[in-house]
Design a protein around this motif. Structure first.
Motif, PDB file in Angstrom:
ATOM      1  N   THR A   1       0.941  -1.243  -0.145  1.00 22.06           N
ATOM      2  CA  THR A   1       0.126  -0.013  -0.102  1.00 22.06           C
ATOM      3  C   THR A   1       1.090   1.232   0.127  1.00 22.06           C
ATOM      4  O   THR A   1       1.970   1.298   0.806  1.00 22.06           O
ATOM      5  CB  THR A   1      -0.897  -0.128   1.225  1.00 22.06           C
ATOM      6  OG1 THR A   1      -1.671  -1.076   1.398  1.00 22.06           O
ATOM      7  CG2 THR A   1      -1.782   1.153   1.371  1.00 22.06           C
ATOM      8  N   PRO A   2       0.651   2.135  -0.976  1.00 24.79           N
ATOM      9  CA  PRO A   2       1.703   3.402  -1.079  1.00 24.79           C
ATOM     10  C   PRO A   2       1.418   4.189   0.550  1.00 24.79           C
ATOM     11  O   PRO A   2       0.301   4.158   1.125  1.00 24.79           O
ATOM     12  CB  PRO A   2       0.760   4.389  -2.092  1.00 24.79           C
ATOM     13  CG  PRO A   2       0.041   3.314  -2.865  1.00 24.79           C
ATOM     14  CD  PRO A   2      -0.493   2.223  -1.859  1.00 24.79           C
ATOM     15  N   ASN A   3       2.386   4.702   0.677  1.00 24.02           N
ATOM     16  CA  ASN A   3       2.537   5.550   1.727  1.00 24.02           C
ATOM     17  C   ASN A   3       1.814   7.069   1.758  1.00 24.02           C
ATOM     18  O   ASN A   3       1.447   7.216   0.641  1.00 24.02           O
ATOM     19  CB  ASN A   3       4.029   5.660   2.406  1.00 24.02           C
ATOM     20  CG  ASN A   3       4.973   6.676   1.680  1.00 24.02           C
ATOM     21  OD1 ASN A   3       4.417   7.190   0.695  1.00 24.02           O
ATOM     22  ND2 ASN A   3       5.978   6.443   1.719  1.00 24.02           N
ATOM     23  N   SER A   4       1.529   7.607   2.914  1.00 24.87           N
ATOM     24  CA  SER A   4       0.716   8.951   2.876  1.00 24.87           C
ATOM     25  C   SER A   4       1.661  10.036   1.902  1.00 24.87           C
ATOM     26  O   SER A   4       0.706  10.564   1.219  1.00 24.87           O
ATOM     27  CB  SER A   4       0.633   9.398   4.213  1.00 24.87           C
ATOM     28  OG  SER A   4       2.027   9.763   4.761  1.00 24.87           O
ATOM     29  N   GLU A   5       2.725  10.032   1.909  1.00 23.19           N
ATOM     30  CA  GLU A   5       3.402  11.067   1.000  1.00 23.19           C
ATOM     31  C   GLU A   5       3.378  10.483  -0.516  1.00 23.19           C
ATOM     32  O   GLU A   5       3.027  11.422  -1.314  1.00 23.19           O
ATOM     33  CB  GLU A   5       5.057  10.732   1.188  1.00 23.19           C
ATOM     34  CG  GLU A   5       5.739  11.834   0.453  1.00 23.19           C
ATOM     35  CD  GLU A   5       7.317  11.732   0.804  1.00 23.19           C
ATOM     36  OE1 GLU A   5       7.875  12.683   0.075  1.00 23.19           O
ATOM     37  OE2 GLU A   5       7.667  11.046   1.519  1.00 23.19           O
ATOM     38  N   THR A   6       3.177   9.104  -0.946  1.00 17.50           N
ATOM     39  CA  THR A   6       3.084   8.899  -2.415  1.00 17.50           C
ATOM     40  C   THR A   6       1.562   9.117  -2.522  1.00 17.50           C
ATOM     41  O   THR A   6       1.438   9.406  -3.610  1.00 17.50           O
ATOM     42  CB  THR A   6       3.513   7.538  -2.406  1.00 17.50           C
ATOM     43  OG1 THR A   6       4.767   7.152  -2.101  1.00 17.50           O
ATOM     44  CG2 THR A   6       2.923   7.020  -3.865  1.00 17.50           C
ATOM     45  N   LEU A   7       0.695   8.876  -1.654  1.00 14.33           N
ATOM     46  CA  LEU A   7      -0.859   8.811  -2.070  1.00 14.33           C
ATOM     47  C   LEU A   7      -1.129  10.628  -2.038  1.00 14.33           C
ATOM     48  O   LEU A   7      -1.850  10.921  -3.134  1.00 14.33           O
ATOM     49  CB  LEU A   7      -1.519   8.683  -0.725  1.00 14.33           C
ATOM     50  CG  LEU A   7      -1.927   7.068  -0.612  1.00 14.33           C
ATOM     51  CD1 LEU A   7      -2.507   6.712   0.582  1.00 14.33           C
ATOM     52  CD2 LEU A   7      -2.303   6.558  -1.884  1.00 14.33           C
ATOM     53  N   ALA A   8      -0.329  11.468  -1.316  1.00 15.86           N
ATOM     54  CA  ALA A   8      -0.506  12.996  -1.495  1.00 15.86           C
ATOM     55  C   ALA A   8       0.055  13.264  -2.776  1.00 15.86           C
ATOM     56  O   ALA A   8      -0.481  13.958  -3.469  1.00 15.86           O
ATOM     57  CB  ALA A   8       0.461  13.565  -0.249  1.00 15.86           C
ATOM     58  N   ALA A   9       1.084  12.631  -3.247  1.00  9.58           N
ATOM     59  CA  ALA A   9       1.509  12.906  -4.731  1.00  9.58           C
ATOM     60  C   ALA A   9       0.763  12.599  -5.888  1.00  9.58           C
ATOM     61  O   ALA A   9       0.471  13.480  -6.499  1.00  9.58           O
ATOM     62  CB  ALA A   9       2.821  12.249  -4.951  1.00  9.58           C
ATOM     63  N   PHE A  10       0.175  11.673  -5.401  1.00  6.93           N
ATOM     64  CA  PHE A  10      -0.929  11.118  -6.556  1.00  6.93           C
ATOM     65  C   PHE A  10      -2.071  12.048  -6.525  1.00  6.93           C
ATOM     66  O   PHE A  10      -2.523  12.244  -7.661  1.00  6.93           O
ATOM     67  CB  PHE A  10      -1.682   9.767  -6.149  1.00  6.93           C
ATOM     68  CG  PHE A  10      -0.435   8.423  -6.363  1.00  6.93           C
ATOM     69  CD1 PHE A  10       0.390   8.588  -7.142  1.00  6.93           C
ATOM     70  CD2 PHE A  10      -0.982   7.343  -5.723  1.00  6.93           C
ATOM     71  CE1 PHE A  10       1.317   7.459  -7.577  1.00  6.93           C
ATOM     72  CE2 PHE A  10      -0.015   6.289  -5.964  1.00  6.93           C
ATOM     73  CZ  PHE A  10       1.117   6.234  -6.442  1.00  6.93           C
TER      74      PHE A  10
END
Length: 60
Positions: free
Chosen positions: A22-31
């Motif tokens: 599962t992508p971390n919060s930083e990656t989800l924010a970038a998406f």
């Protein structure tokens, strides 16, 4: 490589576990940021099927 081949022959499975992280919060924010940028500017993230078109746009 031989080790993995031997395991694959001996056991009817691949010799490692396949997982989907599962992508971390930083990656989800970038998406999310990219999606917002695409909404504001539809040409953002434009894809190409022709390299000449792409280069023309890049060199503008």
């Amino acid at each position: 490589m031989k080790f993995m081949t031997n395991i694959s022959i001996r056991e009817p499975r691949i010799p490692f576990k396949i997982t989907r992280e599962t992508p971390n919060s930083e990656t989800l924010a970038a998406f999310k940021e990219v999606e917002e940028m695409k909404k504001k500017n539809p040409s953002f993230g434009k894809s190409y099927t022709n390299i000449d078109e792409m280069m023309e746009d890049l060199l503008k």
